[in-house]
Design a protein around this motif. Sequence first.
Motif, short mmCIF file in Angstrom:
data_model
loop_
_atom_site.label_atom_id
_atom_site.label_comp_id
_atom_site.label_asym_id
_atom_site.label_seq_id
_atom_site.Cartn_x
_atom_site.Cartn_y
_atom_site.Cartn_z
N SER A 621 29.34 -33.91 4.08
CA SER A 621 28.71 -34.98 4.83
C SER A 621 29.66 -35.96 5.49
O SER A 621 29.49 -36.29 6.69
CB SER A 621 27.86 -35.70 4.06
OG SER A 621 26.84 -35.18 3.33
N ILE A 624 31.21 -33.76 8.40
CA ILE A 624 30.26 -34.01 9.38
C ILE A 624 30.32 -35.21 9.99
O ILE A 624 30.28 -35.29 11.65
CB ILE A 624 28.86 -33.35 9.15
CG1 ILE A 624 28.92 -32.01 8.54
CG2 ILE A 624 27.91 -33.84 9.97
CD1 ILE A 624 27.45 -31.70 7.86
N GLY A 625 30.26 -36.42 9.65
CA GLY A 625 30.38 -37.58 10.09
C GLY A 625 31.63 -37.91 10.98
O GLY A 625 31.26 -38.52 12.15
N GLN A 629 30.43 -32.84 13.68
CA GLN A 629 29.34 -33.25 14.36
C GLN A 629 28.63 -32.29 15.27
O GLN A 629 27.86 -31.82 15.67
CB GLN A 629 28.89 -34.56 14.77
CG GLN A 629 29.75 -35.23 15.96
CD GLN A 629 31.16 -35.65 15.16
OE1 GLN A 629 31.61 -35.52 14.34
NE2 GLN A 629 31.77 -36.69 16.03
N VAL A 632 28.13 -28.96 14.01
CA VAL A 632 26.75 -28.80 13.50
C VAL A 632 25.78 -29.02 14.51
O VAL A 632 24.61 -28.42 14.45
CB VAL A 632 26.43 -30.04 12.49
CG1 VAL A 632 25.12 -30.02 11.93
CG2 VAL A 632 27.43 -29.75 11.08
N GLN A 633 25.91 -29.82 15.70
CA GLN A 633 24.78 -29.88 16.97
C GLN A 633 24.74 -28.45 17.56
O GLN A 633 23.66 -28.14 17.66
CB GLN A 633 25.35 -30.82 17.69
CG GLN A 633 24.61 -31.07 19.00
CD GLN A 633 25.26 -31.93 19.89
OE1 GLN A 633 26.50 -32.50 19.98
NE2 GLN A 633 24.35 -32.43 20.86
#
Length: 811
Positions: A621, A624-625, A629, A632-633
């Motif tokens: 997490s 990803i932050g 991102q 993941v997008q």
Amino acid sequence: MKRSRTGVAHALTRRRARFDHAPMHGLSRFLLALAFVLAPLVGAAQAPETGKLLDESRQRIADARKQLDGGDVDDATLSQLRDQMGAVDTHANTLLGELAPKFDAIAARVDQLGPAPAKGGEARDIAAQRADLEKERGALDADIKRAKLLIVDSGQVVAQIAEARRANFQARLSQRTPSPLTPTFWRGLTANIDRDLAGARALLGGMFAGTAAAFAPANRVPTLFGIAAGVLLILLGRWWVERALMRWTADRMPHGRLRRSALAFAMVVATTVLTGLGAQVIVIAIDWHSVLGDDARAFARSIVSAVVFGSYVTGLGRALLAAARPSWRLPPISDDVAARLRHWPLLLGGAVALSVLLKHFNEIAGTSLSATIAGSLVVALVYAALLAWGLLRAARTPADATEHDERAPRPAWVGVAIALLWLGVVLAFVAALSGYVALAHQVARQMIGLGIVAATFYLVVHVVEDLFAAGLSSQANWVRRTLGLDQRVLDQVAVLSSGLFRVFALAIALFAALAPFGTEPGDLVSQLGRTAAGLKIGQIEVTPVAVFGALLVLVLGIAAIRALQRWLLDSYLPTTRLDPGMRTSVTTLLGTAGVVVVVAFALSALGLGLDRIAWVASALSVGIGFGLQAIVQNFVSGLILLVERPVKVGDWVVLGDAEGDIRRINVRATEIQMGDRSTVIVPNSELITKSVRNVTLANAEGRVRFRVPLPLDSDPARVVEIIKAAFAAHPGVLRQPPPNVLLDSIENGNLMFIVVGFIANPRQSGQVRSDLLLDILARLRAEDIALSTPYQVNLGRVGEAGAQGPLSGAE
């Protein structure tokens, strides 16, 4: 004749252990420790009660510490103590593995009952059950703590034993005896000559008497038959098997490295097994009716052990030198060197067999310490002489060689190894003649042992690496179909697998090389037993069985997913109404989801449940932050593309400057093939967040549209007929919907016609438009209808006569 060993002989045998440490000693310790490891698994059902077993183990540890604290302990006793501690550690780990699940089950039952209420507030039967569970849990907890304490204590005793063995080893190397060049050495040897000869005569007399009894009329037939069978196995059997292996590898195995390494390995195994088996058959035939005494039978077994070790060394040297088969030779040794050293493996094997046999002879016959030292001296000198002779033979220049002969440069490590071997040979001779017989014996024996270990490591690594490479190469098509892996990935798997095995084999080789310096194979077996019991990292316990199970689940799961994808794509989906693009999207989505599920099952088999890897999710997490991102997008966008299908494989899309066909939609990016055959990799988020023109989304048909300017005096009806005739004549133009020709406007004195036609494939619009324009131009010229020329404006000066120049326009 059975002979009892006196206390003095036993003491001399214990002192003699300082000088005799043949390879058979380490092997016997390895097998004994392995038996201690496997014994609990075989007899788990018949194990004694837990308390009794823990008490016995505790007493063993106390006795071992008492012996170690008592003073000087010889190597034989230290080896026995180490084996006992290995057994204690194994039993404790086994017991811990049995008690831990029981403790967890009782704890779960107590948790189900909930916290104990106030006194008198609980039913009597439930209270009794709670008391019994608490009592049983307490007893199990105590046993578990005692087992863990035994593991710690046994490890401490093993470390103390290793330290004592290292001290004994250092003391043994520094011990000096009278030099064999002085009369003192020979006086000590002749002082005990009568007792040594008596022991030797007793042992050899027992051997001769047993052999004579074996040839008695009642025993003669099985003895002769067994001896003949053993001789045939050693001579003809080995010869026939080697020839058969040579023919089989030459005729059946494909060309490559594997056939050479496999032949060398098979020859080593055949030489060792057949020679050792033949010797064992001869011993069994002689002792068929138990005619040998205990000492004679023990010495016969020692002869078999010596033959096995000697034949292994001989077979290993012959297989690597391959003097008679230069093209099959594995190591980079010249033919001349191999030919000069062709007899050296047999001599070395004989020396190794002599060392093993001499060691056991001294032990069984109960010879004096002086005789044992003399035997160690002989072995050290023979080893050093063999090494010196081999080095001289390998370095000798052929008689027909000239100074202009070109030789391949020798690697630097070879020169360093040869220099070290010469240094060891000189050290062994000097130490032996100076009276440091133990040091000379250790140095010479260690050089021979390191050579045997290095040669074994070289052969085994080559066989396994070639086996990996050939196996994956021969099964490449099957692996590619099953797992969806290409040849490059298979090559990587082969290299990685062989590299891991090389590391493992190197660790074993280093352990074997360091064994004479105070480490025994039993220590490795104990460590492997502890590792097999489980490696605990925090709250996660990883065992080799769990790792193997997880890998098996991963491989089988991926193979099943690939097989299901192939079945859907080739068999089931073609029977549905789904178009090819949708079929590819469905199989891709299924493969992605299946891999995720298989990885989850593999983690579960490894013991890493989702509840135990919450910290991994937290780390992901955070990642990803901060930086993932975009990935993941694109991943989520890929899933949306596969589900909603705004674009699909085969569509012709226009995205900014990119225009072409979609060839593949992955979970992160989409591949678009341009008109010039180049490929543009577009992130999936671009297809979701930006405007995309999908030419073939609703209709796969294309359109051809262009404008035709004609003069005002042209006949519009005739022009329309000509253009429609050109469209009708072209095979790429669809009849439905029909082409359309419209008079759009009059611009700059021209009639502007708009021509629209439909084609089956929009990717052919450029070619069809060119063909139509060429045909229309030819038809208009044939009808004397000219296209309009551009409107021109000419500007001129005013003349001297005042007349204004022309200002007109022409079309």
